[in-house]
Design a protein around this motif. Structure first.
Motif, PDB file in Angstrom:
ATOM      1  N   GLY A   1       0.783  -1.233   0.000  1.00 18.85           N
ATOM      2  CA  GLY A   1       0.000   0.000   0.000  1.00 18.85           C
ATOM      3  C   GLY A   1       0.810   1.274   0.000  1.00 18.85           C
ATOM      4  N   CYS A   2       2.082   1.186  -0.375  1.00 19.88           N
ATOM      5  CA  CYS A   2       2.926   2.376  -0.457  1.00 19.88           C
ATOM      6  C   CYS A   2       2.584   3.171  -1.720  1.00 19.88           C
ATOM      7  N   ASP A   3       2.621   4.495  -1.617  1.00 22.09           N
ATOM      8  CA  ASP A   3       2.327   5.362  -2.771  1.00 22.09           C
ATOM      9  C   ASP A   3       3.587   5.873  -3.463  1.00 22.09           C
ATOM     10  N   HIS A   4       4.646   6.113  -2.670  1.00 21.60           N
ATOM     11  CA  HIS A   4       5.872   6.696  -3.213  1.00 21.60           C
ATOM     12  C   HIS A   4       7.081   6.010  -2.591  1.00 21.60           C
ATOM     13  N   VAL A   5       8.061   5.691  -3.419  1.00 20.34           N
ATOM     14  CA  VAL A   5       9.348   5.209  -2.953  1.00 20.34           C
ATOM     15  C   VAL A   5      10.384   6.269  -3.293  1.00 20.34           C
ATOM     16  N   PHE A   6      11.083   6.728  -2.274  1.00 20.94           N
ATOM     17  CA  PHE A   6      12.180   7.678  -2.483  1.00 20.94           C
ATOM     18  C   PHE A   6      13.475   6.888  -2.377  1.00 20.94           C
ATOM     19  N   ALA A   7      14.156   6.714  -3.502  1.00 22.99           N
ATOM     20  CA  ALA A   7      15.355   5.878  -3.567  1.00 22.99           C
ATOM     21  C   ALA A   7      16.500   6.656  -4.207  1.00 22.99           C
ATOM     22  N   PRO A   8      17.062   7.617  -3.478  1.00 25.17           N
ATOM     23  CA  PRO A   8      18.171   8.404  -4.035  1.00 25.17           C
ATOM     24  C   PRO A   8      19.473   7.625  -3.980  1.00 25.17           C
ATOM     25  N   ASP A   9      20.416   7.977  -4.837  1.00 20.58           N
ATOM     26  CA  ASP A   9      21.760   7.426  -4.665  1.00 20.58           C
ATOM     27  C   ASP A   9      22.532   8.347  -3.731  1.00 20.58           C
ATOM     28  N   GLU A  10      23.733   7.966  -3.417  1.00 22.93           N
ATOM     29  CA  GLU A  10      24.504   8.704  -2.422  1.00 22.93           C
ATOM     30  C   GLU A  10      24.826  10.121  -2.899  1.00 22.93           C
ATOM     31  N   ALA A  11      25.101  10.272  -4.181  1.00 23.48           N
ATOM     32  CA  ALA A  11      25.437  11.596  -4.707  1.00 23.48           C
ATOM     33  C   ALA A  11      24.244  12.542  -4.652  1.00 23.48           C
ATOM     34  N   GLU A  12      23.041  11.996  -4.718  1.00 27.47           N
ATOM     35  CA  GLU A  12      21.840  12.837  -4.638  1.00 27.47           C
ATOM     36  C   GLU A  12      21.598  13.320  -3.215  1.00 27.47           C
ATOM     37  N   LEU A  13      21.728  12.435  -2.245  1.00 26.55           N
ATOM     38  CA  LEU A  13      21.443  12.827  -0.871  1.00 26.55           C
ATOM     39  C   LEU A  13      22.621  13.556  -0.220  1.00 26.55           C
ATOM     40  N   TYR A  14      23.829  13.181  -0.617  1.00 28.60           N
ATOM     41  CA  TYR A  14      25.031  13.835  -0.086  1.00 28.60           C
ATOM     42  C   TYR A  14      25.883  14.340  -1.259  1.00 28.60           C
ATOM     43  N   PRO A  15      25.454  15.414  -1.934  1.00 30.09           N
ATOM     44  CA  PRO A  15      26.206  15.907  -3.092  1.00 30.09           C
ATOM     45  C   PRO A  15      27.573  16.472  -2.726  1.00 30.09           C
ATOM     46  N   GLU A  16      27.757  16.786  -1.465  1.00 34.62           N
ATOM     47  CA  GLU A  16      29.057  17.201  -0.944  1.00 34.62           C
ATOM     48  C   GLU A  16      29.191  16.580   0.437  1.00 34.62           C
ATOM     49  N   PRO A  17      30.392  16.508   0.980  1.00 35.05           N
ATOM     50  CA  PRO A  17      30.545  15.916   2.313  1.00 35.05           C
ATOM     51  C   PRO A  17      29.605  16.580   3.320  1.00 35.05           C
ATOM     52  N   GLN A  18      28.920  15.744   4.094  1.00 38.07           N
ATOM     53  CA  GLN A  18      27.906  16.242   5.020  1.00 38.07           C
ATOM     54  C   GLN A  18      28.572  16.827   6.261  1.00 38.07           C
ATOM     55  N   GLY A  19      28.976  18.087   6.164  1.00 39.24           N
ATOM     56  CA  GLY A  19      29.661  18.744   7.266  1.00 39.24           C
ATOM     57  C   GLY A  19      28.723  19.125   8.397  1.00 39.24           C
ATOM     58  N   TYR A  20      27.462  19.445   8.075  1.00 41.62           N
ATOM     59  CA  TYR A  20      26.467  19.760   9.093  1.00 41.62           C
ATOM     60  C   TYR A  20      25.804  18.460   9.526  1.00 41.62           C
ATOM     61  N   LYS A  21      25.884  18.155  10.805  1.00 42.91           N
ATOM     62  CA  LYS A  21      25.326  16.910  11.325  1.00 42.91           C
ATOM     63  C   LYS A  21      24.498  17.189  12.573  1.00 42.91           C
ATOM     64  N   VAL A  22      23.564  16.281  12.845  1.00 43.85           N
ATOM     65  CA  VAL A  22      22.731  16.379  14.038  1.00 43.85           C
ATOM     66  C   VAL A  22      23.370  15.536  15.125  1.00 43.85           C
ATOM     67  N   GLN A  23      23.781  16.185  16.205  1.00 43.21           N
ATOM     68  CA  GLN A  23      24.465  15.512  17.301  1.00 43.21           C
ATOM     69  C   GLN A  23      23.492  15.316  18.459  1.00 43.21           C
ATOM     70  N   PRO A  24      23.008  14.094  18.687  1.00 39.51           N
ATOM     71  CA  PRO A  24      22.087  13.875  19.805  1.00 39.51           C
ATOM     72  C   PRO A  24      22.827  13.906  21.134  1.00 39.51           C
ATOM     73  N   PRO A  25      22.117  14.147  22.245  1.00 33.59           N
ATOM     74  CA  PRO A  25      22.767  14.241  23.550  1.00 33.59           C
ATOM     75  C   PRO A  25      23.408  12.917  23.952  1.00 33.59           C
ATOM     76  N   SER A  26      24.586  13.014  24.526  1.00 32.88           N
ATOM     77  CA  SER A  26      25.359  11.820  24.842  1.00 32.88           C
ATOM     78  C   SER A  26      24.683  10.941  25.885  1.00 32.88           C
ATOM     79  N   ALA A  27      23.887  11.539  26.778  1.00 38.90           N
ATOM     80  CA  ALA A  27      23.233  10.750  27.831  1.00 38.90           C
ATOM     81  C   ALA A  27      22.340   9.671  27.255  1.00 38.90           C
ATOM     82  N   LEU A  28      21.785   9.906  26.072  1.00 44.27           N
ATOM     83  CA  LEU A  28      20.936   8.912  25.433  1.00 44.27           C
ATOM     84  C   LEU A  28      21.638   8.224  24.272  1.00 44.27           C
TER      85      LEU A  28
END
Length: 279
Positions: free
Chosen positions: A85-112
């Motif tokens: 029952g899926c309507d859309h599949v998003f299947a990017p390659d690596e160059a599409e999702l990360y066209p340049e090195p991913q310098g901005y990252k989400v850093q979760p809190p270390s306690a968890l």
């Protein structure tokens, strides 16, 4: 069902459509993934849109882990998603999702994020949060569904969404198991027939931990017993622990518990968890 390989195409296909329910995956789908898609379908309703992403995210793999050999089965996955029952599949390659090195990252809190899985896989949850945040920005879902089998991951994502004030409802999907009780996992495909039988020891030991603790065994004693059980059977356990369900902290009397474990059987690392009531 439509398949999109670019961010622009996926965004264009969803423009003006609502509600949107999203299931992010790395592909190599099994019935556990499909159950999440069906849950998303029910949550979105007959007029909603269900999106499933398929992307093997390099950022959450350590250099010694199985990124290169992780199975890529897009054609088979799409056939299964269409039936679910899926309507859309998003299947990017690596160059599409990360066209340049991913310098901005989400850093979760270390306690968890730096305990349990995060302790044994440093940087794992930074990779998970970064790709999930990016996918959320692309798909802009109203609902997202994650499996409880990755218990800590579900908790990390829920906290991220809450702290970032993202307008997304996070739903947890129950862990699916085969008839013998083995939690469904893409990595089960690495196991031999004999190892599949041996793999049942992980869930049995987690259940026994909850029962032993409920019967009065001390926390440390219960965890040490579980580690010894797996080691004696030829496993290489990373952790076998009892924690509070709501924050993975050390439980106190009356807390709702979850038993969590991770261990290698041969060359395959398996994780599982069982929820239980407090002692």
């Amino acid at each position: 069902m439509l398949i999109h390989h670019t961010i622009a195409a996926q965004r264009a296909a969803l423009r003006g459509r609502a509600p949107i329910a999203f299931v992010p995956t790395m592909g190599n789908l099994h019935e556990g993934h499909l159950a999440l898609v069906r849950q998303a379908r029910a949550a979105a309703g007959p007029d909603g849109q269900v999106v499933c992403s398929i992307f093997v995210n390099r950022l959450q793999f350590a250099p010694h882990e199985d990124f290169d050999r992780y199975p890529r089965t897009l054609e088979r996955d799409c056939a299964l998603l269409r039936e679910a029952g899926c309507d859309h599949v998003f299947a990017p390659d690596e160059a599409e999702l990360y066209p340049e090195p991913q310098g901005y990252k989400v850093q979760p809190p270390s306690a968890l994020a730096d305990i349990l899985e995060g302790h044994f896989r440093p940087g794992f949850f930074t990779g998970v949060c970064t790709v999930v945040a990016k996918l959320f920005h692309i798909v802009q879902p109203h609902i997202a569904v994650f499996g409880k089998k990755d218990y800590q991951q579900l908790m990390v994502i829920r906290r991220m969404v809450a702290q970032m004030a993202l307008p997304i409802e996070i739903l947890g999907g129950e862990t699916l198991r085969n008839a013998q009780g083995l939690a469904l996992s893409s990595r089960n495909g690495y196991l031999s027939d004999e190892q599949r039988e041996q793999a049942l020891l992980l869930s049995r030991t987690l259940r026994d931990m909850l029962q032993r603790h409920a019967a009065g065994a001390a926390l440390e004693e219960t965890e040490a017993w579980a580690m010894a059980q797996l080691s004696a059977a030829g496993w290489a356990p990373d952790y076998m622990v009892l924690r509070r369900q709501h924050d993975l902290g050390t439980p106190a009397a009356g807390d709702a518990l979850v038993a969590l474990g991770a261990a290698k059987l041969g060359n395959t690392r398996l994780i599982d968890n069982i929820e239980g009531r407090g002692a």
